[in-house]
Design a protein around this motif. Structure first.
Motif, mmCIF file in Angstrom:
data_model
loop_
_atom_site.group_PDB
_atom_site.id
_atom_site.type_symbol
_atom_site.label_atom_id
_atom_site.label_comp_id
_atom_site.label_asym_id
_atom_site.label_seq_id
_atom_site.Cartn_x
_atom_site.Cartn_y
_atom_site.Cartn_z
ATOM 1 N N GLY A 184 0.775 -1.237 0.000
ATOM 2 C CA GLY A 184 0.000 0.000 0.000
ATOM 3 C C GLY A 184 0.803 1.282 0.000
ATOM 4 O O GLY A 184 0.595 2.162 -0.812
ATOM 5 N N THR A 209 -7.146 4.661 -2.596
ATOM 6 C CA THR A 209 -6.916 3.308 -2.079
ATOM 7 C C THR A 209 -7.631 2.278 -2.963
ATOM 8 O O THR A 209 -7.031 1.270 -3.370
ATOM 9 C CB THR A 209 -7.403 3.214 -0.614
ATOM 10 O OG1 THR A 209 -6.572 4.078 0.176
ATOM 11 C CG2 THR A 209 -7.321 1.804 -0.089
ATOM 12 N N ALA A 213 -6.016 -0.561 -5.759
ATOM 13 C CA ALA A 213 -6.389 -1.994 -5.787
ATOM 14 C C ALA A 213 -6.895 -2.376 -7.173
ATOM 15 O O ALA A 213 -6.514 -3.427 -7.726
ATOM 16 C CB ALA A 213 -7.449 -2.277 -4.732
ATOM 17 N N VAL A 247 -4.030 -7.361 -2.909
ATOM 18 C CA VAL A 247 -3.273 -6.301 -2.257
ATOM 19 C C VAL A 247 -2.920 -6.710 -0.833
ATOM 20 O O VAL A 247 -3.596 -7.526 -0.220
ATOM 21 C CB VAL A 247 -4.078 -4.979 -2.223
ATOM 22 C CG1 VAL A 247 -4.282 -4.441 -3.626
ATOM 23 C CG2 VAL A 247 -5.407 -5.136 -1.491
ATOM 24 N N PHE A 287 -2.425 -4.162 2.076
ATOM 25 C CA PHE A 287 -2.427 -2.763 2.492
ATOM 26 C C PHE A 287 -2.438 -2.685 4.017
ATOM 27 O O PHE A 287 -3.082 -3.495 4.678
ATOM 28 C CB PHE A 287 -3.679 -2.027 1.983
ATOM 29 C CG PHE A 287 -3.706 -1.759 0.500
ATOM 30 C CD1 PHE A 287 -2.624 -2.031 -0.327
ATOM 31 C CD2 PHE A 287 -4.852 -1.211 -0.081
ATOM 32 C CE1 PHE A 287 -2.669 -1.764 -1.700
ATOM 33 C CE2 PHE A 287 -4.906 -0.936 -1.447
ATOM 34 C CZ PHE A 287 -3.816 -1.222 -2.260
ATOM 35 N N ARG A 290 -3.290 2.428 4.703
ATOM 36 C CA ARG A 290 -4.451 2.904 3.944
ATOM 37 C C ARG A 290 -5.762 2.385 4.525
ATOM 38 O O ARG A 290 -6.835 2.936 4.226
ATOM 39 C CB ARG A 290 -4.354 2.449 2.494
ATOM 40 C CG ARG A 290 -3.326 3.211 1.697
ATOM 41 C CD ARG A 290 -3.187 2.601 0.319
ATOM 42 N NE ARG A 290 -2.298 3.393 -0.493
ATOM 43 C CZ ARG A 290 -2.671 4.493 -1.153
ATOM 44 N NH1 ARG A 290 -3.919 4.889 -1.121
ATOM 45 N NH2 ARG A 290 -1.798 5.168 -1.846
#
Ligand SMILES: O=C(CO)COP(=O)(O)O
Length: 283
Positions: A220, A230, A234, A245, A247, A250
């Motif tokens: 992320g 965000t 993705a 992802v 993350f 985020r």
């Protein structure tokens, strides 16, 4: 019995068996850089985790696991991912005068036997390459190869995140060519999944994904306020051929972490367009 069965079962918890994709949340930043905002205190950690139950996997450090073990218990709960190593990322904080460069000095925090006994599904380890000192680079390759071999014996999945030891020194570290090299090395060492930083566009990332035969999770980076960027990151990751992802900030620093996670699931697993996912988020 064959330990490959264990790895298959564990990977099946991490990667959705239908879509082959995954939304993993990283919450282990403290082991590298000290108390991260959003996860500073035990109370903040507990509050953040209350929003993460819909993730496919959540990554913690070894010390966080006893605080959070109930989080992983039960049908449909996130897979347990362990951040396996410390690295000297925070050097500029605790070594005054240091330039803060991360040369890729790492320490493994647990044996793979301990990891398997703790119920962990996958470990994440960095692979620092490109050091000026080739003995460090060689140690990194050997360290990762040993982790892959040890994990195979106990049926635990391995996520390798390749990083350039000199990434603070220039953009070259994020070129398509360099990222392709690093991701392919990770797959060839035996990673079950490769986690990697995004290099800016679908066009620049697509060759990285297509030449790495292990599924890729995109990391992320900073962010948190901007839900649209965000979800867009993705969506772009999936469009470029990533399997999902991983993350952290985020999501756990977002104003509405559970809603952002829900949006990420829609984009990653259902190919929902970003605008539609955003509209649902607010609706
Ligand atoms: O996996 C991660 C850190 O190890 C990703 O975290 P961020 O999204 O906060 O960069």
């Amino acid at each position: 019995m064959d330990s490959r069965t264990g790895k298959k079962i564990r990977l099946g918890r991490l990667l959705n068996p239908v879509t082959g994709r995954s939304v993993v949340i990283a919450a282990s930043h403290g082991v590298m850089s000290g108390p991260p905002s959003g996860l500073r205190t035990r109370a903040e950690i507990e509050t953040a985790f209350a929003h993460l139950g819909a993730a496919d996997g959540v990554m913690v450090s070894p010390g966080m696991l006893p605080l959070l073990e109930d989080f992983y218990v039960g049908r449909g709960r996130p897979a347990a991912v362990l951040h396996l190593d410390w690295k000297n990322h925070g050097r500029k904080i605790y070594t005054p005068g240091s330039d803060g460069r991360s040369e890729g000095v790492l320490a493994q925090l647990a044996s793979l036997e301990e990891v398997a006994a703790a119920g962990i599904d996958a470990v994440m380890t960095y692979l620092y390459v490109g050091q000026r000192d080739s003995t460090l680079e060689r140690a990194e390759i050997e360290r990762n190869a040993r982790i892959v071999a040890d994990a195979a014996k106990v049926g635990v999945a391995v996520i390798i995140e390749p990083r350039s030891a000199l990434e603070a020194e220039g953009e070259h570290a994020l070129s398509t060519e360099v990222l392709s090299l690093y991701c392919r090395i990770s797959a060839d060492i035996g990673a079950d999944l490769v986690k990697v930083v995004w290099n800016g566009s679908v066009e620049a990332f697509a060759p990285v994904a297509s030449t790495c035969y292990a599924p890729i999770l995109v990391a992320g980076g900073p962010g948190g306020e901007d839900e649209k960027s965000t979800l867009q990151l993705a969506a772009d990751s999936i469009a470029a051929g990533a399997a999902g992802v991983m993350f952290g900030r985020r999501v756990f620093r977002a104003e509405r972490p559970a809603a952002v996670l829900d949006g990420l699931r829609s984009v990653v697993h259902d190919d929902m367009p970003v605008d539609e996912a955003l509209a649902r988020l607010s609706g």
